[in-house]
Design a protein around this motif. Structure first.
Motif, PDB file in Angstrom:
ATOM      1  N   LEU A 257     -30.755   0.419 -21.149  1.00 36.55           N
ATOM      2  CA  LEU A 257     -29.169   0.279 -21.361  1.00 36.55           C
ATOM      3  C   LEU A 257     -28.523   0.996 -22.569  1.00 36.55           C
ATOM      4  O   LEU A 257     -27.582   1.663 -22.397  1.00 36.55           O
ATOM      5  N   THR A 258     -29.310   1.076 -23.712  1.00 33.29           N
ATOM      6  CA  THR A 258     -28.993   1.756 -24.755  1.00 33.29           C
ATOM      7  C   THR A 258     -28.967   3.350 -24.387  1.00 33.29           C
ATOM      8  O   THR A 258     -28.150   4.122 -24.950  1.00 33.29           O
ATOM      9  N   TRP A 259     -30.049   3.794 -23.591  1.00 35.18           N
ATOM     10  CA  TRP A 259     -30.279   5.267 -23.403  1.00 35.18           C
ATOM     11  C   TRP A 259     -28.808   5.586 -22.373  1.00 35.18           C
ATOM     12  O   TRP A 259     -28.313   6.490 -22.478  1.00 35.18           O
ATOM     13  N   TYR A 260     -28.569   4.604 -21.602  1.00 35.51           N
ATOM     14  CA  TYR A 260     -27.208   4.820 -20.650  1.00 35.51           C
ATOM     15  C   TYR A 260     -25.914   4.893 -21.489  1.00 35.51           C
ATOM     16  O   TYR A 260     -25.237   5.763 -21.173  1.00 35.51           O
ATOM     17  N   LEU A 261     -25.891   4.011 -22.522  1.00 34.11           N
ATOM     18  CA  LEU A 261     -24.590   4.078 -23.264  1.00 34.11           C
ATOM     19  C   LEU A 261     -24.447   5.113 -24.313  1.00 34.11           C
ATOM     20  O   LEU A 261     -23.411   5.872 -24.502  1.00 34.11           O
ATOM     21  N   TYR A 262     -25.807   5.542 -24.984  1.00 30.26           N
ATOM     22  CA  TYR A 262     -25.712   6.507 -25.927  1.00 30.26           C
ATOM     23  C   TYR A 262     -26.665   7.604 -25.756  1.00 30.26           C
ATOM     24  O   TYR A 262     -26.809   8.480 -26.782  1.00 30.26           O
TER      25      TYR A 262
ATOM     26  N   ALA B 252     -32.546  -2.744 -34.017  1.00 30.90           N
ATOM     27  CA  ALA B 252     -31.299  -1.999 -34.368  1.00 30.90           C
ATOM     28  C   ALA B 252     -30.545  -1.520 -32.932  1.00 30.90           C
ATOM     29  O   ALA B 252     -29.235  -1.628 -32.855  1.00 30.90           O
ATOM     30  N   LEU B 253     -31.546  -1.398 -32.024  1.00 30.74           N
ATOM     31  CA  LEU B 253     -30.794  -1.101 -30.607  1.00 30.74           C
ATOM     32  C   LEU B 253     -30.032  -2.085 -30.227  1.00 30.74           C
ATOM     33  O   LEU B 253     -28.783  -2.257 -29.617  1.00 30.74           O
ATOM     34  N   TYR B 254     -30.599  -3.593 -30.343  1.00 28.83           N
ATOM     35  CA  TYR B 254     -29.990  -4.598 -29.974  1.00 28.83           C
ATOM     36  C   TYR B 254     -28.607  -5.056 -30.634  1.00 28.83           C
ATOM     37  O   TYR B 254     -27.607  -5.249 -30.094  1.00 28.83           O
TER      38      TYR B 254
ATOM     39  N   VAL C  79     -25.961  -2.407 -29.487  1.00 29.28           N
ATOM     40  CA  VAL C  79     -25.464  -2.486 -27.911  1.00 29.28           C
ATOM     41  C   VAL C  79     -24.578  -3.686 -28.009  1.00 29.28           C
ATOM     42  O   VAL C  79     -23.596  -3.938 -27.454  1.00 29.28           O
ATOM     43  N   SER C  80     -25.142  -4.850 -28.785  1.00 32.29           N
ATOM     44  CA  SER C  80     -24.365  -6.178 -28.728  1.00 32.29           C
ATOM     45  C   SER C  80     -23.152  -6.030 -29.278  1.00 32.29           C
ATOM     46  O   SER C  80     -21.973  -6.349 -28.912  1.00 32.29           O
ATOM     47  N   LEU C  81     -23.018  -5.395 -30.576  1.00 28.91           N
ATOM     48  CA  LEU C  81     -21.782  -5.266 -31.310  1.00 28.91           C
ATOM     49  C   LEU C  81     -20.716  -4.348 -30.477  1.00 28.91           C
ATOM     50  O   LEU C  81     -19.547  -4.539 -30.609  1.00 28.91           O
ATOM     51  N   SER C  82     -21.446  -3.341 -30.051  1.00 23.61           N
ATOM     52  CA  SER C  82     -20.441  -2.222 -29.491  1.00 23.61           C
ATOM     53  C   SER C  82     -19.861  -2.990 -28.108  1.00 23.61           C
ATOM     54  O   SER C  82     -18.564  -3.129 -27.826  1.00 23.61           O
TER      55      SER C  82
ATOM     56  N   LEU D 249     -31.578  -4.971 -37.383  1.00 30.78           N
ATOM     57  CA  LEU D 249     -30.382  -5.733 -36.443  1.00 30.78           C
ATOM     58  C   LEU D 249     -29.002  -5.180 -37.303  1.00 30.78           C
ATOM     59  O   LEU D 249     -28.287  -4.692 -36.646  1.00 30.78           O
ATOM     60  N   LEU D 250     -28.936  -5.505 -38.477  1.00 33.19           N
ATOM     61  CA  LEU D 250     -27.576  -5.152 -39.265  1.00 33.19           C
ATOM     62  C   LEU D 250     -27.560  -3.597 -39.294  1.00 33.19           C
ATOM     63  O   LEU D 250     -26.162  -3.266 -39.076  1.00 33.19           O
ATOM     64  N   PHE D 251     -28.422  -2.806 -39.326  1.00 28.90           N
ATOM     65  CA  PHE D 251     -28.335  -1.368 -39.410  1.00 28.90           C
ATOM     66  C   PHE D 251     -27.903  -1.235 -37.875  1.00 28.90           C
ATOM     67  O   PHE D 251     -27.003  -0.431 -37.975  1.00 28.90           O
ATOM     68  N   GLY D 252     -28.202  -1.516 -36.789  1.00 21.29           N
ATOM     69  CA  GLY D 252     -27.636  -1.283 -35.570  1.00 21.29           C
ATOM     70  C   GLY D 252     -26.155  -1.736 -35.375  1.00 21.29           C
ATOM     71  O   GLY D 252     -25.412  -1.142 -34.655  1.00 21.29           O
ATOM     72  N   MET D 253     -25.822  -2.980 -35.894  1.00 22.84           N
ATOM     73  CA  MET D 253     -24.564  -3.465 -35.926  1.00 22.84           C
ATOM     74  C   MET D 253     -23.704  -2.423 -36.597  1.00 22.84           C
ATOM     75  O   MET D 253     -22.586  -2.155 -36.238  1.00 22.84           O
ATOM     76  N   ALA D 254     -24.127  -1.778 -37.649  1.00 18.91           N
ATOM     77  CA  ALA D 254     -23.194  -1.252 -38.586  1.00 18.91           C
ATOM     78  C   ALA D 254     -22.799   0.256 -37.681  1.00 18.91           C
ATOM     79  O   ALA D 254     -21.984   0.707 -37.743  1.00 18.91           O
ATOM     80  N   VAL D 255     -24.046   0.864 -36.878  1.00 24.71           N
ATOM     81  CA  VAL D 255     -23.875   1.795 -36.262  1.00 24.71           C
ATOM     82  C   VAL D 255     -22.979   1.529 -35.129  1.00 24.71           C
ATOM     83  O   VAL D 255     -22.215   2.381 -34.724  1.00 24.71           O
ATOM     84  N   GLY D 256     -23.303   0.377 -34.501  1.00 26.46           N
ATOM     85  CA  GLY D 256     -22.226  -0.136 -33.254  1.00 26.46           C
ATOM     86  C   GLY D 256     -20.877  -0.105 -33.647  1.00 26.46           C
ATOM     87  O   GLY D 256     -20.094   0.330 -32.896  1.00 26.46           O
ATOM     88  N   ARG D 257     -20.526  -0.658 -34.908  1.00 30.11           N
ATOM     89  CA  ARG D 257     -19.215  -0.537 -35.207  1.00 30.11           C
ATOM     90  C   ARG D 257     -18.421   0.626 -35.548  1.00 30.11           C
ATOM     91  O   ARG D 257     -17.447   1.017 -35.088  1.00 30.11           O
ATOM     92  N   SER D 258     -19.463   1.600 -36.324  1.00 31.69           N
ATOM     93  CA  SER D 258     -18.971   3.027 -36.322  1.00 31.69           C
ATOM     94  C   SER D 258     -18.698   3.506 -35.057  1.00 31.69           C
ATOM     95  O   SER D 258     -17.801   4.194 -34.831  1.00 31.69           O
ATOM     96  N   ALA D 259     -19.751   3.582 -33.990  1.00 36.81           N
ATOM     97  CA  ALA D 259     -19.373   4.134 -32.962  1.00 36.81           C
ATOM     98  C   ALA D 259     -18.222   3.650 -32.073  1.00 36.81           C
ATOM     99  O   ALA D 259     -17.599   4.489 -31.545  1.00 36.81           O
TER     100      ALA D 259
END
Length: 150
Positions: free
Chosen positions: A34-39, A82-84, A87-90, A133-143
Motif C-alpha cells: 500500500l505504501t509503495w502504491y501511494l508513495y 514509520a510506514l504505518y 499511510v494512516s495519517l495521510s 510511528l511518530l516519525f512516519g506521522m510527521a512525514v505523512g503530515r508533511s506529504a
C-alpha cells in the motif's frame, strides 16, 4: 557510544529470533504494498530513516535511563511503524487517498502492536517503535500538506 556508529546502520538488518523476523515480515507485507502504491520508491527512505531514528532513540534511552548502553537494537520495526504512521495519517488527513476506515484501521494495528509488544515481550524496544510511528506521522503530515498545496 564508543565510536560504534555502525550499530545504527547494521541493527535493522539483524533480528533477535525467527519470530521477530517473521513478525517484521508480516507487518511489512501488510503495509508495504500500500505504501509503495501511494508513495512509490520514497517509502524506502521512510523505512530506512524511521529504523535509524528508532535505533538512535533506543540507544539514547537505554544509555541515559539505565546508565548502560542499549546495544541490542535489531530489526526494522521502527521503520515499519514509520510506514504505518505515514499511510494512516495521510489517509486520515486526505480522505481521497484511502477508502473510509482503512487509515484508522492501519493506525489501530500499529498502536495495538506496539502496546502488545511492550506488555508481552520484555526486550521490546518500545521507544524505538513509538519514535518510528511518530516519525512516519510527521512525514505523512508533511506529504499531505504538500499534496493539498499542489
Amino acid at each position: 557510544m564508543n565510536g560504534e556508529v555502525w550499530r545504527l546502520i547494521t541493527g535493522p538488518l539483524l533480528h533477535s529470533s525467527i519470530l521477530h523476523l517473521l513478525s517484521n515480515a508480516l507487518f511489512l507485507m501488510l503495509v508495504g504494498p500500500l505504501t509503495w502504491y501511494l508513495y512509490s520508491y520514497k517509502n524506502i527512505g521512510v523505512l530506512i530513516l524511521g529504523s535509524s531514528l528508532g535505533a538512535l532513540v533506543s540507544t539514547l534511552l537505554g544509555t541515559y535511563t539505565n546508565n548502560s548502553p542499549f546495544d541490542t537494537y535489531v530489526g526494522l520495526s521502527p521503520g515499519i511503524f514509520a510506514l504505518y504512521g505515514l499511510v494512516s495519517l495521510s489517509g486520515i488527513l486526505n480522505r481521497k487517498l484511502l477508502p473510509a476506515g482503512i487509515a484508522l484501521h492501519l493506525g489501530f494495528i500499529a498502536v495495538i502492536s506496539i502496546v502488545t509488544a511492550s506488555i508481552y515481550i520484555n526486550s521490546a524496544a518500545n521507544g524505538s517503535h513509538w519514535a518510528g510511528l511518530l516519525f512516519g506521522m510527521a512525514v505523512g503530515r508533511s506529504a499531505t500538506t504538500k499534496i493539498q498545496e499542489d
